[in-house]
Every structure is written in structure tokens, then in C-alpha cells.
Design an enzyme around this catalytic site. Structure first.
Site, short mmCIF file in Angstrom:
data_model
loop_
_atom_site.label_atom_id
_atom_site.label_comp_id
_atom_site.label_asym_id
_atom_site.label_seq_id
_atom_site.Cartn_x
_atom_site.Cartn_y
_atom_site.Cartn_z
CD GLU A 1 9.40 -12.83 -17.89
OE1 GLU A 1 8.47 -13.60 -17.03
OE2 GLU A 1 9.01 -11.90 -18.05
CG HIS B 1 6.74 -3.10 -6.60
ND1 HIS B 1 5.66 -2.08 -6.59
CD2 HIS B 1 6.72 -3.72 -7.66
CE1 HIS B 1 4.87 -2.36 -7.50
NE2 HIS B 1 5.15 -3.35 -8.03
N GLY C 1 2.31 0.09 -18.97
CA GLY C 1 2.01 0.58 -17.15
C GLY C 1 3.43 0.80 -16.71
CE LYS C 2 6.63 -5.05 -15.60
NZ LYS C 2 7.68 -6.57 -16.13
CG ASP D 1 10.71 -10.77 -13.83
OD1 ASP D 1 10.02 -10.81 -14.89
OD2 ASP D 1 10.51 -11.60 -12.78
CG ASP E 1 -1.19 -0.60 -9.60
OD1 ASP E 1 -0.54 -1.41 -8.88
OD2 ASP E 1 -0.90 -0.16 -10.32
#
Ligand code: ITT
Length: 177
Positions: free
Chosen positions: A32, A161, A10-11, A61, A138
Site C-alpha cells: 500500500e 460508503h 468483511g469487505k 481502500d 462499525d
């Protein structure tokens, strides 16, 4: 060409829609670090991925910061999404009076010169799930009457964002050339 290191399709989709250059998704699972700061997590991830891949890369992130929970899950959003699921996050939030929340994203770009970070945020509120687009939280994030899952990628990028962080990143890349 830009390399986007992420496990999240999705990103990658949103970055392709937004950035002027071609974006290649690289599925290197960088470790991470644990931190309350998205900037620190993104910068460490980008540095690590650049070291591993040997080419300029960027990472993102991001997280959902719920006001009633003092910003939780924030940097732990991925873990909470996997463990509780977004419906339970919505149910828990609706036990509180305040349903306001914020999405934040930090894009970090690393090359031989070091790391640059770009951030973006958007305010909204947590609602019962609506819509089938987007990804992650979402369906439960409403911005000005519409959930992010009810928006096209283009509509979401215009206010989100990630869209804001990518815009700052895109401007920086354009200025650098
Ligand atoms: P990578 O780290 O591999 O990029 P990830 O999905 O694990 O992928 P993060 O660690 O940054 O990414 O976690 C972000 C969490 O916040 C994850 O649960 C996402 O679903 C959620 N999230 C971030 N941006 C979002 C957006 O635009 N819409 C919905 N959920 C979002």
C-alpha cells in the site's frame, strides 16, 4: 467472475452481497503506497495486483474521517484501528465537542485497459460501541440513529460508503457489457 484483492473478509462479504457477478476473494497482499488520497492508494494497489495476478481485479481502500480531527485517521484508519482500537478512537473523539465523521471508500478496478475508480461516502457520528455485526469501526459509527454494527449487511450496503462505491462500479460494469 470478479476478483476482489483484499485481506479483509468483511469487505469481501459486502461486495458479494452487492455485486451482480460472482466475487472471488484473492488474498494477495499488495504493497500500500502512503498517500492522503484513497484514490491514489486504491489505483496503485489495483494496478499492482493486476500486474501480479495477470487477470482483471478490484481493490477497496477505505477509511474513517473524523471531523474534529480534520479527517484523521482517514487513509491511516487500518493502522490506527490496530494500534489504538476503536474504543480509544471513540474516547478521543468524545473529548471533542464535534462527534461527526464520514466513512469513505474507493473501489479501483484494473485490467489491460488501465484503472477505473469509484467512490462513495456516508456521514454519521461517533458513539459508544453498539452492535455485533459488520467489522472495523462499525460499532462506533452511527448513521441516522443506528450503528453500522446494528445493521444487516444488506441494510448497511443500502446506505454505506462501500455500498455506494460498489453501486457505481456495478453500473459501470453493466454499461460496459
Ligand atoms: P485491505 O487493504 O486488504 O482491503 P484493510 O482492512 O487493511 O484491508 P484498508 O487499508 O482500506 O483495508 O483500511 C480500511 C480501514 O477502515 C480498516 O481499519 C477498516 O476496518 C476501516 N473500515 C473501512 N470500511 C469500513 C466499514 O465499512 N466499517 C468499518 N470499518 C471500516
Amino acid at each position: 467472475m470478479l476478483r476482489f484483492v483484499t485481506s479483509n473478509a468483511g469487505k469481501a462479504c459486502e461486495a458479494r452481497e452487492y455485486l451482480p457477478e460472482e466475487v472471488e476473494r484473492v488474498e494477495y497482499d499488495y504493497p500500500e503506497i502512503q498517500s492522503d488520497s484513497l484514490e491514489e492508494i486504491a489505483a496503485a494497489g489495483a494496478r499492482d495486483a493486476y500486474r501480479e495476478i495477470g487477470e482483471p481485479v478490484f481493490v477497496d481502500d477505505s477509511g474513517l474521517f473524523i471531523d474534529a480531527f480534520e479527517g484523521f485517521p482517514g487513509p491511516y484508519s487500518s493502522y490506527v484501528e490496530g494500534k489504538l482500537g476503536i474504543e480509544r478512537v471513540q474516547e478521543l473523539t468524545h473529548r471533542e465537542e464535534d462527534h461527526r465523521a464520514r466513512f469513505r471508500a474507493v473501489v479501483a478496478y484494473a485490467d489491460g485497459d488501465g484503472v477505473e475508480t469509484f467512490d462513495g461516502s456516508v456521514r454519521g457520528r461517533i458513539v459508544a460501541p453498539r452492535g455485533s455485526g459488520g467489522f472495523g469501526y462499525d460499532p462506533i459509527f452511527e448513521h441516522r440513529g443506528t450503528t453500522f454494527a446494528e445493521m444487516s449487511a444488506e441494510e448497511k450496503n443500502a446506505v454505506s460508503h462501500r455500498g455506494r462505491a460498489l453501486a457505481a462500479f456495478g453500473d459501470w460494469l453493466a454499461e460496459r457489457e
